[in-house]
Design a protein around this motif. Structure first.
Motif, mmCIF file in Angstrom:
data_model
loop_
_atom_site.group_PDB
_atom_site.id
_atom_site.type_symbol
_atom_site.label_atom_id
_atom_site.label_comp_id
_atom_site.label_asym_id
_atom_site.label_seq_id
_atom_site.Cartn_x
_atom_site.Cartn_y
_atom_site.Cartn_z
ATOM 1 N N LEU A 43 12.275 67.081 -51.461
ATOM 2 C CA LEU A 43 11.002 67.129 -50.760
ATOM 3 C C LEU A 43 10.258 65.816 -50.954
ATOM 4 N N PRO A 44 9.384 65.459 -50.021
ATOM 5 C CA PRO A 44 8.558 64.263 -50.204
ATOM 6 C C PRO A 44 7.621 64.431 -51.402
ATOM 7 N N LEU A 45 7.222 63.321 -51.995
ATOM 8 C CA LEU A 45 6.406 63.336 -53.211
ATOM 9 C C LEU A 45 5.096 64.100 -53.058
ATOM 10 N N PRO A 46 4.312 63.934 -51.963
ATOM 11 C CA PRO A 46 3.059 64.697 -51.873
ATOM 12 C C PRO A 46 3.275 66.213 -51.895
ATOM 13 N N ILE A 47 4.342 66.687 -51.263
ATOM 14 C CA ILE A 47 4.615 68.119 -51.273
ATOM 15 C C ILE A 47 5.016 68.569 -52.675
ATOM 16 N N LYS A 48 5.768 67.738 -53.390
ATOM 17 C CA LYS A 48 6.123 68.060 -54.777
ATOM 18 C C LYS A 48 4.877 68.177 -55.644
ATOM 19 N N VAL A 49 3.955 67.232 -55.498
ATOM 20 C CA VAL A 49 2.741 67.223 -56.324
ATOM 21 C C VAL A 49 1.896 68.467 -56.035
ATOM 22 N N ILE A 50 1.752 68.821 -54.756
ATOM 23 C CA ILE A 50 0.998 70.028 -54.394
ATOM 24 C C ILE A 50 1.668 71.259 -55.009
ATOM 25 N N GLY A 51 2.975 71.314 -54.951
ATOM 26 C CA GLY A 51 3.702 72.436 -55.543
ATOM 27 C C GLY A 51 3.504 72.517 -57.041
ATOM 28 N N TYR A 52 3.539 71.362 -57.719
ATOM 29 C CA TYR A 52 3.320 71.359 -59.173
ATOM 30 C C TYR A 52 1.927 71.881 -59.502
ATOM 31 N N PHE A 53 0.904 71.462 -58.748
ATOM 32 C CA PHE A 53 -0.461 71.933 -59.004
ATOM 33 C C PHE A 53 -0.585 73.433 -58.742
ATOM 34 N N LEU A 54 -0.003 73.906 -57.658
ATOM 35 C CA LEU A 54 -0.103 75.329 -57.341
ATOM 36 C C LEU A 54 0.600 76.191 -58.382
ATOM 37 N N ILE A 55 1.833 75.849 -58.704
ATOM 38 C CA ILE A 55 2.586 76.644 -59.679
ATOM 39 C C ILE A 55 1.959 76.519 -61.066
ATOM 40 N N GLY A 56 1.538 75.313 -61.436
ATOM 41 C CA GLY A 56 0.867 75.131 -62.725
ATOM 42 C C GLY A 56 -0.430 75.910 -62.803
#
Length: 63
Positions: free
Chosen positions: A33-46
């Motif tokens: 996945l592109p980096l911005p989508i990864k970062v959003i996913g990390y924030f949501l799951i975290g």
């Protein structure tokens, strides 16, 4: 190994080549996945994990 990867992305007929070149169909990468989508996913799951942990701790302390 790069030769094998290049062969994978090579179109096997003219229709696929037309779609990739003219219509702009992206060449598939390694499934990342592109980096911005990864970062959003990390924030949501975290955030969800933190809410669950705080909820469990608060339930035991205040109940």
């Amino acid at each position: 190994m790069t030769e094998n990867n290049e062969e994978q992305n090579k179109p096997f007929n003219d229709a696929m080549e037309h779609q990739q070149n003219v219509e702009g169909d992206p060449i598939p990468h390694s499934g990342e996945l592109p980096l911005p989508i990864k970062v959003i996913g990390y924030f949501l799951i975290g955030g969800i994990i933190l809410i669950l942990v705080f909820g469990l701790v608060g339930n035991f302390l205040f109940n």
